[in-house]
Motif scaffolding. Structure first.
Motif, mmCIF file in Angstrom:
data_model
loop_
_atom_site.group_PDB
_atom_site.id
_atom_site.type_symbol
_atom_site.label_atom_id
_atom_site.label_comp_id
_atom_site.label_asym_id
_atom_site.label_seq_id
_atom_site.Cartn_x
_atom_site.Cartn_y
_atom_site.Cartn_z
ATOM 1 N N SER A 165 -18.658 1.925 13.686
ATOM 2 C CA SER A 165 -18.194 0.909 14.639
ATOM 3 C C SER A 165 -16.812 0.392 14.284
ATOM 4 N N TYR A 166 -16.528 0.335 12.976
ATOM 5 C CA TYR A 166 -15.238 -0.212 12.559
ATOM 6 C C TYR A 166 -14.683 0.554 11.364
ATOM 7 N N ASP A 167 -13.375 0.368 11.174
ATOM 8 C CA ASP A 167 -12.660 1.046 10.104
ATOM 9 C C ASP A 167 -11.772 0.043 9.377
ATOM 10 N N LEU A 168 -11.548 0.293 8.077
ATOM 11 C CA LEU A 168 -10.697 -0.555 7.244
ATOM 12 C C LEU A 168 -9.641 0.289 6.532
ATOM 13 N N SER A 169 -9.126 1.310 7.171
ATOM 14 C CA SER A 169 -8.229 2.268 6.521
ATOM 15 C C SER A 169 -6.748 2.032 6.790
ATOM 16 N N CYS A 170 -6.415 1.016 7.555
ATOM 17 C CA CYS A 170 -5.010 0.742 7.861
ATOM 18 C C CYS A 170 -4.520 -0.476 7.088
ATOM 19 N N LEU A 171 -3.256 -0.453 6.767
ATOM 20 C CA LEU A 171 -2.581 -1.607 6.177
ATOM 21 C C LEU A 171 -1.745 -2.267 7.270
ATOM 22 N N ASP A 172 -1.547 -3.585 7.157
ATOM 23 C CA ASP A 172 -0.626 -4.204 8.108
ATOM 24 C C ASP A 172 0.795 -3.728 7.821
ATOM 25 N N SER A 173 1.133 -3.610 6.555
ATOM 26 C CA SER A 173 2.392 -3.018 6.101
ATOM 27 C C SER A 173 2.104 -2.367 4.753
ATOM 28 N N ASP A 174 2.875 -1.406 4.376
ATOM 29 C CA ASP A 174 2.601 -0.681 3.137
ATOM 30 C C ASP A 174 3.729 -0.906 2.141
ATOM 31 N N PRO A 175 3.516 -1.830 1.179
ATOM 32 C CA PRO A 175 4.572 -2.123 0.214
ATOM 33 C C PRO A 175 4.744 -1.050 -0.858
ATOM 34 N N VAL A 176 3.751 -0.208 -1.033
ATOM 35 C CA VAL A 176 3.803 0.814 -2.072
ATOM 36 C C VAL A 176 4.456 2.087 -1.556
ATOM 37 N N ALA A 233 -10.531 -21.492 0.375
ATOM 38 C CA ALA A 233 -11.564 -22.474 0.732
ATOM 39 C C ALA A 233 -10.939 -23.841 1.010
ATOM 40 N N ILE A 234 -10.012 -24.268 0.161
ATOM 41 C CA ILE A 234 -9.326 -25.554 0.340
ATOM 42 C C ILE A 234 -8.562 -25.575 1.661
ATOM 43 N N GLU A 235 -7.989 -24.433 2.034
ATOM 44 C CA GLU A 235 -7.208 -24.328 3.273
ATOM 45 C C GLU A 235 -8.079 -24.052 4.496
ATOM 46 N N ASN A 236 -9.398 -24.087 4.310
ATOM 47 C CA ASN A 236 -10.373 -23.935 5.402
ATOM 48 C C ASN A 236 -10.322 -22.583 6.113
ATOM 49 N N TRP A 237 -10.005 -21.535 5.354
ATOM 50 C CA TRP A 237 -10.111 -20.205 5.931
ATOM 51 C C TRP A 237 -11.588 -19.937 6.212
ATOM 52 N N GLN A 238 -11.867 -19.236 7.274
ATOM 53 C CA GLN A 238 -13.231 -18.852 7.597
ATOM 54 C C GLN A 238 -13.509 -17.509 6.932
ATOM 55 N N PHE A 239 -14.548 -17.459 6.098
ATOM 56 C CA PHE A 239 -14.907 -16.233 5.394
ATOM 57 C C PHE A 239 -15.914 -15.459 6.237
ATOM 58 N N MET A 240 -15.619 -14.185 6.478
ATOM 59 C CA MET A 240 -16.514 -13.338 7.269
ATOM 60 C C MET A 240 -16.540 -11.935 6.679
ATOM 61 N N LEU A 241 -17.657 -11.276 6.864
ATOM 62 C CA LEU A 241 -17.779 -9.872 6.499
ATOM 63 C C LEU A 241 -17.285 -9.012 7.666
ATOM 64 N N PRO A 242 -16.861 -7.782 7.385
ATOM 65 C CA PRO A 242 -16.438 -6.901 8.491
ATOM 66 C C PRO A 242 -17.508 -6.763 9.571
ATOM 67 N N SER A 243 -18.760 -6.712 9.182
ATOM 68 C CA SER A 243 -19.830 -6.575 10.179
ATOM 69 C C SER A 243 -19.907 -7.805 11.081
ATOM 70 N N LEU A 253 -13.056 2.604 18.393
ATOM 71 C CA LEU A 253 -13.223 2.207 16.993
ATOM 72 C C LEU A 253 -12.431 0.927 16.732
ATOM 73 N N LEU A 254 -13.095 -0.066 16.152
ATOM 74 C CA LEU A 254 -12.443 -1.332 15.816
ATOM 75 C C LEU A 254 -11.733 -1.180 14.476
ATOM 76 N N GLU A 255 -10.459 -1.564 14.427
ATOM 77 C CA GLU A 255 -9.686 -1.503 13.181
ATOM 78 C C GLU A 255 -9.481 -2.904 12.647
ATOM 79 N N LEU A 256 -9.747 -3.069 11.346
ATOM 80 C CA LEU A 256 -9.511 -4.315 10.632
ATOM 81 C C LEU A 256 -8.433 -4.022 9.595
ATOM 82 N N PRO A 257 -7.167 -4.259 9.928
ATOM 83 C CA PRO A 257 -6.096 -3.902 8.986
ATOM 84 C C PRO A 257 -6.104 -4.790 7.741
ATOM 85 N N CYS A 258 -5.867 -4.180 6.618
ATOM 86 C CA CYS A 258 -5.774 -4.922 5.357
ATOM 87 C C CYS A 258 -4.418 -5.606 5.307
#
Length: 154
Positions: free
Chosen positions: A40-51, A138-148, A70-75
């Protein structure tokens, strides 16, 4: 790839595997087409590649769908990569703070990749840095979620 994934289909189904992450950020258009048949989803892309800038990134830190569905979740944060540029573990959160702040300002997604295994970068100093990062978020109130979770809500 189809043949390989077909041979793993019973394993994928048995364990409810919904996502894929390619080794070493390897990716091709054909790969994403095949992945859409099994995941359903993929995590193989980077938003930018510094290396490897010539490999590039997708230039985006939000979820998106490929034409195949396919849903992409860029790193967006290669947390421990600056270690290779001689940035000490205790400075990693400070190093990444401007990018974290920018992504938050833009209401983007912060997807973090780390290597905390004890035989790789799982030293006490690195584990302390990971903990510092999670506290900051956590202090900045980011919402933590799993890819699923993201996959179900998108």
């Amino acid at each position: 790839m189809s043949t390989e994934f077909n041979s793993l289909k019973s394993f994928i189904d048995e364990f409810g595997i919904k996502g894929y992450r390619s080794p070493s950020w390897f990716r091709t258009k054909q790969m994403f087409e095949v992945l859409s048949l099994f995941f359903s989803y993929d995590l193989s892309c980077l938003d930018s590649d510094p290396v490897f800038p010539e490999n590039g990134g997708v230039g985006f830190f939000r979820l998106f769908r490929f034409d195949s569905g396919l849903l992409e979740l860029p790193c967006s944060l290669l947390f421990d990569t600056p270690i290779y540029w001689k940035i000490p573990p205790e400075n990693l959160v400070k190093f990444w703070a401007p990018k974290i702040d920018f992504i938050k300002y833009c209401k983007g997604m912060l997807l973090i990749t780390t290597h905390p295994g004890p035989n790789y970068l799982g030293s006490n100093s690195m584990l302390s840095s990971y903990e510092e990062l999670l506290k900051k978020l956590a202090i900045e109130n980011w919402q933590f979620m799993l890819p699923s979770d993201l996959e179900r809500s998108y």
